[in-house]
Design an enzyme around this catalytic site. Structure first.
Site, mmCIF file in Angstrom:
data_model
loop_
_atom_site.group_PDB
_atom_site.id
_atom_site.type_symbol
_atom_site.label_atom_id
_atom_site.label_comp_id
_atom_site.label_asym_id
_atom_site.label_seq_id
_atom_site.Cartn_x
_atom_site.Cartn_y
_atom_site.Cartn_z
ATOM 1 N N HIS A 40 -8.425 -16.075 -1.237
ATOM 2 C CA HIS A 40 -7.176 -16.622 -0.692
ATOM 3 C C HIS A 40 -6.647 -15.823 0.490
ATOM 4 C CE1 HIS A 40 -6.057 -13.721 -3.763
ATOM 5 N NE2 HIS A 40 -4.861 -13.628 -3.239
ATOM 6 N N ALA B 27 5.924 -1.368 -11.924
ATOM 7 C CA ALA B 27 6.387 -1.702 -10.565
ATOM 8 C C ALA B 27 7.865 -2.118 -10.519
ATOM 9 C CB ALA B 27 5.518 -2.809 -9.982
ATOM 10 N N LYS C 226 8.097 -1.468 -4.745
ATOM 11 C CA LYS C 226 9.021 -2.500 -5.216
ATOM 12 C C LYS C 226 10.397 -1.875 -5.527
ATOM 13 C CE LYS C 226 4.908 -4.648 -5.999
ATOM 14 N NZ LYS C 226 3.609 -4.039 -5.679
ATOM 15 N N TYR D 13 0.970 20.638 3.707
ATOM 16 C CA TYR D 13 -0.175 20.051 3.000
ATOM 17 C C TYR D 13 -0.073 20.342 1.504
ATOM 18 C CZ TYR D 13 -5.002 18.703 1.989
ATOM 19 O OH TYR D 13 -6.119 18.085 1.491
ATOM 20 N N PHE E 224 -1.765 -7.716 -13.468
ATOM 21 C CA PHE E 224 -1.656 -8.097 -12.056
ATOM 22 C C PHE E 224 -3.075 -8.079 -11.460
ATOM 23 C CE2 PHE E 224 -1.089 -6.914 -7.550
ATOM 24 C CZ PHE E 224 -0.472 -8.066 -7.141
ATOM 25 N N ASP E 225 -3.321 -8.823 -10.374
ATOM 26 C CA ASP E 225 -4.678 -8.957 -9.785
ATOM 27 C C ASP E 225 -5.392 -7.622 -9.587
ATOM 28 O OD1 ASP E 225 -2.767 -10.867 -9.049
ATOM 29 O OD2 ASP E 225 -3.826 -11.425 -7.226
ATOM 30 N N ASP F 216 2.749 -0.728 -16.728
ATOM 31 C CA ASP F 216 2.599 -1.020 -15.305
ATOM 32 C C ASP F 216 4.026 -1.243 -14.815
ATOM 33 O OD1 ASP F 216 2.301 -2.037 -12.804
ATOM 34 O OD2 ASP F 216 0.741 -3.470 -13.307
#
Ligand code: F0G
Length: 461
Positions: A451, A218, A259, A73, A125-126, A216
């Site tokens: 969506h 990714a 990614k 842990y 990004f969203d 960001d």
């Protein structure tokens, strides 16, 4: 044939059988799914290009890492291995694992943004936009204008419009800008790269106005490969050194590790040297994610991530990876199919508006093409257009997106040249009967992020 396929720099040791349904069966499945590809069962999909996120194939070293993961842990050895690897790759002092990219956004943004603040990005990004807004702030996109023209081929179509950035800072007031965010590669613009020069110039503007600068991150490795291929002066620089330089210009990064680190789950938050900010992030990580040394991940996830951070830098792998997309794009060029060009790093964003000029934005050409791809070849892709954008929150009216794209996002180390040919052949077959394809209407939709869940029906004359 315009371009040669770069053979896979790996061989296959374990296989996963995929089902191929008949066209009739697929037509039944997509109707049952109310023409929403998110409602399909994964097993009814032949080639799954919904996302490149968490859908990657791990290496034998990573699978061995699964067995070696330390599940303590607190203070697990896998945590220290990950922190050391990330410090080495990015050159930042503080590294915090979290369970995925949006978790890093949630932990960080609440500290830097609030009501009356703004975040400016080459493109949010969203989920990044959502976490800016959840923190009470507003998100402004500031990408170079070339990104808006799918046919215009420029080497760094994902760049920040630095002049506009400076004028936005003056307009909104430097004190009100919580963060400037550089998304690499620029996913929403089609996986388009950002140059070192542009990151440096953006950082200079941030420094001039005393604004914090976040990456960001990714698709940091794919971005570095594009820099090596396209930016003058970097031909002989290693991927690792390019990444170090890019990150040296920022103060912090959030990263979806699902990614470019080629794992199935994970995220990172990096802070260059601001100890106070790191302490605050640790506190929020414990509340939202779990104790600092696991951050919502299993020890085995931390272990695989540490290994993947290095595997993602391998130039032979990156050349093949980007080459796969370039091969697909060359086949589309040959067939006269338009897409966001030049092709980006993680997928091809097909210009559905140009394929279906007879389908208006409010009958969702990007979604219509995604449905046709499933019917044609069992390929699952997604709409990045007006269907995804949704309605104006104030008037309830359908918004008109800048693009009507269908995104075919390619998972890493998963599909072969034969699969890529299936994608190209399917698009070509659809183009040949494009005028017969009809638009769709929404028969049910939830109030936000529709969506994922909406129901649709084909529009019959
Ligand atoms: N930032 C970028 C640029 C992304 O592409 C994503 C995810 C995130 C942040 C959020 O990360 O999913 O790990 O929480 N993109 C995926 C996609 C979902 O399909 O493009 P996450």
């Amino acid at each position: 044939m315009g371009i040669k396929y770069i053979p896979e720099p790996f061989r296959i040791k374990m296989v996963e059988t995929i089902k191929i349904l008949t066209r009739e069966e697929r037509e039944e499945k997509i109707a049952e799914a109310k023409y929403n590809l998110f409602n399909l069962r994964g097993e009814d999909v032949y080639i799954d290009l919904l996302t490149d996120s968490g859908t990657n194939a791990m290496s034998q070293e990573q699978w061995a890492g699964v067995m070696k993961g330390d599940e303590a842990y607190a203070g697990a050895s896998s945590y220290f291995k990950l922190v050391e690897a990330a410090q080495d790759v990015f050159g930042y002092k503080y590294i915090q694992p979290v369970h995925q990219g949006r978790a890093a956004e949630k932990v960080l943004f609440g500290l830097l943004m609030g009501v009356g603040k703004y975040s400016i990005s080459n493109m949010h990004f969203d989920t990044t936009r959502a976490h800016v807004e959840l923190a009470g702030a507003r998100a402004i996109d500031c990408v170079v204008p070339e990104a808006g023209d799918p046919a215009k081929r420029v080497p760094f179509k994902g760049n920040m419009d630095v002049e506009k950035l400076e004028s936005l800072i003056k307009e909104y007031g430097a004190d009100n800008i919580g963060l400037v965010i550089m998304t690499i590669t620029n996913n929403s613009a089609g996986g388009q790269p950002v140059s070192v020069q542009n990151v440096r110039e953006t950082s200079e503007v941030c420094k001039k106005y005393g604004i914090k600068f976040c990456i960001d991150a990714a698709r940091y490795a794919e971005n570095a490969f594009f820099i090596k291929e396209r930016e003058v002066g970097y031909e002989n620089t290693s991927i690792k050194d390019i990444i170090k330089e890019v990150f040296s210009y920022a103060d912090m990064f959030t990263m979806s590790a699902k990614k470019d680190t080629i794992v199935n789950m994970g995220g990172l938050l990096g802070i260059k040297d601001d100890e106070e900010l790191y302490q605050a992030c640790k506190g929020r990580t414990i509340s939202y994610e779990g104790f600092v040394t696991y951050g919502g991940l299993s020890g085995r996830d931390l272990e695989c991530l540490a290994i993947g951070l290095y595997e993602g830098l391998d130039e032979n792998y990156l050349r093949y990876r980007i080459g796969q997309l370039e091969y697909l794009a060359a086949r589309l060029d040959e067939a006269g199919i338009a897409y966001q060009a030049p092709v980006g790093g993680h997928g091809v964003f097909v210009d559905a508006k140009s394929m279906f000029p007879h389908i208006p934005y409010n009958e969702f050409p990007g979604q219509a093409l995604a449905i046709e791809l499933y019917k044609e070849a069992g390929i699952r892709s997604c709409d990045i257009g007006s269907y995804m954008l949704g309605n104006d929150p104030d008037t309830g009216e359908q918004l008109k997106a800048k693009f009507e794209f269908t995104r075919l996002a390619v998972p890493r180390r998963v599909y072969t040249q034969a699969h890529i040919d299936v994608m190209a052949d399917a698009l070509i077959a659809i183009k040949e009967r494009a005028s017969e394809v009809k638009g769709y209407k929404i028969t049910w939709e939830p109030p936000i992020l529709r969506h994922f869940q909406a129901s649709l029906a084909p529009i019959e004359e």
